[in-house]
Design an enzyme around this catalytic site. Structure first.
Site, PDB file in Angstrom:
ATOM      1  N   ASN A 115      -4.649  -0.452  32.399  1.00 24.08           N
ATOM      2  CA  ASN A 115      -5.751   0.071  31.587  1.00 24.08           C
ATOM      3  C   ASN A 115      -5.678   1.591  31.424  1.00 24.08           C
ATOM      4  OD1 ASN A 115      -6.519  -2.549  31.526  1.00 24.08           O
ATOM      5  ND2 ASN A 115      -8.288  -2.323  32.887  1.00 24.08           N
ATOM      6  N   HIS A 161     -17.033  16.564 -14.715  1.00 23.66           N
ATOM      7  CA  HIS A 161     -17.112  15.242 -15.377  1.00 23.66           C
ATOM      8  C   HIS A 161     -15.831  14.940 -16.172  1.00 23.66           C
ATOM      9  CE1 HIS A 161     -21.527  15.702 -14.713  1.00 23.66           C
ATOM     10  NE2 HIS A 161     -21.264  16.960 -15.057  1.00 23.66           N
ATOM     11  N   SER A 282      11.140   3.323 -16.908  1.00 19.07           N
ATOM     12  CA  SER A 282      10.705   1.959 -17.159  1.00 19.07           C
ATOM     13  C   SER A 282      11.921   1.139 -17.543  1.00 19.07           C
ATOM     14  CB  SER A 282       9.684   1.951 -18.301  1.00 19.07           C
ATOM     15  OG  SER A 282       9.661   0.675 -18.910  1.00 19.07           O
ATOM     16  N   LYS A 288       9.658   6.376 -21.020  1.00 21.34           N
ATOM     17  CA  LYS A 288       8.701   6.527 -19.918  1.00 21.34           C
ATOM     18  C   LYS A 288       9.236   7.368 -18.771  1.00 21.34           C
ATOM     19  CE  LYS A 288       5.249   4.423 -19.233  1.00 21.34           C
ATOM     20  NZ  LYS A 288       4.739   3.075 -19.192  1.00 21.34           N
ATOM     21  N   ASN A 290       7.430   7.619 -15.257  1.00 20.70           N
ATOM     22  CA  ASN A 290       6.228   7.180 -14.562  1.00 20.70           C
ATOM     23  C   ASN A 290       6.001   7.969 -13.271  1.00 20.70           C
ATOM     24  OD1 ASN A 290       5.654   5.242 -16.481  1.00 20.70           O
ATOM     25  ND2 ASN A 290       6.851   3.656 -15.443  1.00 20.70           N
ATOM     26  N   GLU A 295       0.938   7.714  -8.033  1.00 26.88           N
ATOM     27  CA  GLU A 295       0.080   6.519  -8.050  1.00 26.88           C
ATOM     28  C   GLU A 295       0.004   5.888  -6.664  1.00 26.88           C
ATOM     29  OE1 GLU A 295       0.769   4.094 -11.900  1.00 26.88           O
ATOM     30  OE2 GLU A 295       2.526   5.342 -11.589  1.00 26.88           O
ATOM     31  N   LYS A 330      -3.601  -0.470  18.242  1.00 30.76           N
ATOM     32  CA  LYS A 330      -2.355   0.260  18.018  1.00 30.76           C
ATOM     33  C   LYS A 330      -1.722   0.068  16.638  1.00 30.76           C
ATOM     34  CE  LYS A 330      -1.430  -1.034  22.296  1.00 30.76           C
ATOM     35  NZ  LYS A 330      -2.808  -0.842  22.812  1.00 30.76           N
TER      36      LYS A 330
HETATM   37  N1  ARG Z   1      -1.206  -4.313  26.209  1.00 30.29           N
HETATM   38  C1  ARG Z   1      -2.477  -3.886  26.674  1.00 30.29           C
HETATM   39  C2  ARG Z   1      -3.185  -3.084  25.576  1.00 30.29           C
HETATM   40  O1  ARG Z   1      -2.553  -2.653  24.706  1.00 30.29           O
HETATM   41  C3  ARG Z   1      -2.346  -3.038  27.894  1.00 30.29           C
HETATM   42  C4  ARG Z   1      -3.527  -3.080  28.799  1.00 30.29           C
HETATM   43  C5  ARG Z   1      -3.698  -4.438  29.360  1.00 30.29           C
HETATM   44  N2  ARG Z   1      -4.687  -4.462  30.373  1.00 30.29           N
HETATM   45  C6  ARG Z   1      -5.149  -5.606  30.850  1.00 30.29           C
HETATM   46  N3  ARG Z   1      -6.055  -5.526  31.775  1.00 30.29           N
HETATM   47  N4  ARG Z   1      -4.764  -6.764  30.398  1.00 30.29           N
HETATM   48  O2  ARG Z   1      -4.385  -2.908  25.578  1.00 30.29           O
END
Ligand code: ARG
Length: 463
Positions: A115, A161, A282, A288, A290, A295, A330
């Site tokens: 953690n 505008h 194009s 063209k 583009n 975009e 992530k």
């Molecule tokens: N892969 C987990 C994450 O990205 C890592 C932490 C996992 N912790 C746990 N208590 N299962 O959050």
């Protein structure tokens, strides 16, 4: 489904391995392998601290450090086999370390948890991305500065505008984006400063009974200090949200200039020509050119803002401290960061290569009665008319010109005097677009001298 052997990391209380579907939903290695350098840096700092505090022997710490260096080399060389069964980057690295150095690898996880491990890894990664964004923004600001310098006194229509409003200078318009991207830069810098506290050592959630030195690991990893509350340390993803928020605003700015490029490069405007390097043809229409990159940049905000909303939604309502929901953070941030870095680079390329069509800008600036406000101001200044009356007189003159199909400077003095008898020849001086922009010297106004002063200021800031 056949039961696999229990997980090596926590197999003590399990008799069977996970179902394949459980493994698939649980694993993050497919994407968090990107955190390998940060994970290994965190582990090396942790091991060094465990040795310095006497929690690990110097021999074990040295073996761990060497082993981790090798793991990183293998990963960087592409020689590493990532395993889904090992769930995430943290356990993949540790398992390989055990293969390399034996059971002392198991001592690395003393006084920490995945953690705090993932919290520190991800924070370092996001912190680096703030630096990437800042560097990209500075390059982009330089590109806008170069455009501003080349055309500090070129006139173009200023719009509200998207209707012609008043003449402005090309330099002024370019410098508006320097201001916008400078705010983005300071947002990333602020976020970086705020996130620069180290969560490592919070352990699972409550801290640890081992005599660790969190100040040491914080310092080794380039943080200003350790985080102050272990529960908050493992449950906080504000740093990622702040990054995403800054990235969203920045991408919104990119989309605005992208839109201007799309409009300006059209045959109807012809204000700018995009370089071949940033245009596409194009397959059917040979004429063209583009503005695809522009975009796409207009669209990229969708992804970045989507990531921001996704992570806010993931975090909403989560009880303290860590919950597995947070593993979903992530991919959002990775995609947003990749998108932003590419977007900044693409915009920098487009702006650097951009050719402004000075003649088309000036012709457009002079049309659409763009100096009507100058005329009204002249009536106030020279004839002492109340502004509202001046506005009315000017409106009548605009209508007259419109009916004749000409611009304001094309009206004869006799025609003007029919609308207001006291108008003199001197009025023509303010109807020219160059005089108009030159007169707007109020602080922050569009006059070329102001623009040049701002260019000089920003060049100094950027060094
Ligand atoms: N892969 C987990 C994450 O990205 C890592 C932490 C996992 N912790 C746990 N208590 N299962 O959050």
């Amino acid at each position: 489904m056949s039961a696999k052997s229990a997980n090596a990391m926590w197999g003590g209380r399990f008799s069977a391995g996970p179902d394949a579907i459980m493994e698939a939903i649980n694993a993050s290695i497919g994407f968090d392998k990107r955190l390998a350098p940060q994970d290994i840096a965190g582990s090396r700092a942790h091991a060094a601290m465990l040795a310095a505090t006497g929690i690990l022997t110097e021999e074990d710490a040295a073996a761990i450090d060497q082993g981790l260096t090798q793991v990183l080399a293998e990963i960087e060389a592409g020689d590493f086999t990532f395993s889904t069964a090992l769930e995430d980057i943290h356990m993949n690295v540790e398992a390989r370390l055990r293969e390399l150095i034996g059971p002392s690898a198991g001592r690395l996880h003393t006084a920490r948890s995945r953690n705090d491990q993932v919290a520190v890894d991800f924070r370092i990664w996001v912190r680096d991305q703030c630096d990437v964004a800042i560097t990209g923004l500075e390059a982009l600001m330089r590109a806008f500065l170069a455009q501003a310098e080349a055309g500090a006194d070129w006139v173009m229509p200023g719009f509200t505008h998207l209707q012609t409003a008043q003449p402005v200078t090309w330099g002024h318009h370019m410098m508006a984006y320097v201001e916008m991207f400078a705010r983005d830069r300071s947002r990333f810098a602020d976020a970086r400063a705020r996130m620069n506290e180290c969560p490592l050592g919070a352990a699972a959630l409550a801290g640890t009974s081992f005599p660790i030195d969190r100040h040491m690991t914080a310092q080794t990893l380039g943080f200003d200090r350790p985080t102050a509350n272990s529960l908050d340390s493992v449950s906080d993803r504000d740093f990622a949200l702040e990054y995403l928020s800054a990235a969203s605003i920045c991408a919104m700015h990119l989309s605005r200039f992208a839109e201007e490029l799309v409009i300006w490069s059209s045959a109807q405007f012809r204000f700018v020509r995009m370089s071949d390097r940033f245009s596409t043809g194009s397959s059917i229409m040979p004429q063209k050119r583009n503005p695809d990159a522009a975009e796409l940049l207009r669209a990229k905000l969708g992804r970045i803002m989507g990531a921001t909303v996704a992570l806010l939604t993931i975090m909403k309502g989560l009880p303290l401290s860590y919950s597995k929901d947070m593993q979903e953070d992530k991919e959002q941030v990775f995609d947003a960061a990749d998108t932003l870095a590419l977007g900044l680079a693409a915009m920098e390329g487009m702006v650097s290569d951009l050719t402004a069509n000075r003649a088309a800008l000036e012709a457009a600036a002079a049309s659409g009665f763009s100096t009507a406000t100058d005329l009204a101001d002249w009536l106030v200044r020279e004839l002492n008319l109340p502004f509202r009356d001046a506005h009315h007189v000017t409106g009548s003159l605009v209508k007259l010109a419109e009916d004749k199909g000409c611009d304001l400077p094309d009206l004869t003095l006799a025609e003007m005097q029919k609308v207001h008898g006291e108008i003199t020849e001197a009025v023509y001086a303010v109807l020219g677009v160059h005089n108009s922009v030159a007169s707007r010297t109020s602080y922050g106004g569009t006059a070329p001298e102001n623009v040049r002063a701002q260019i000089a200021r920003w060049k100094e800031v950027l060094g």
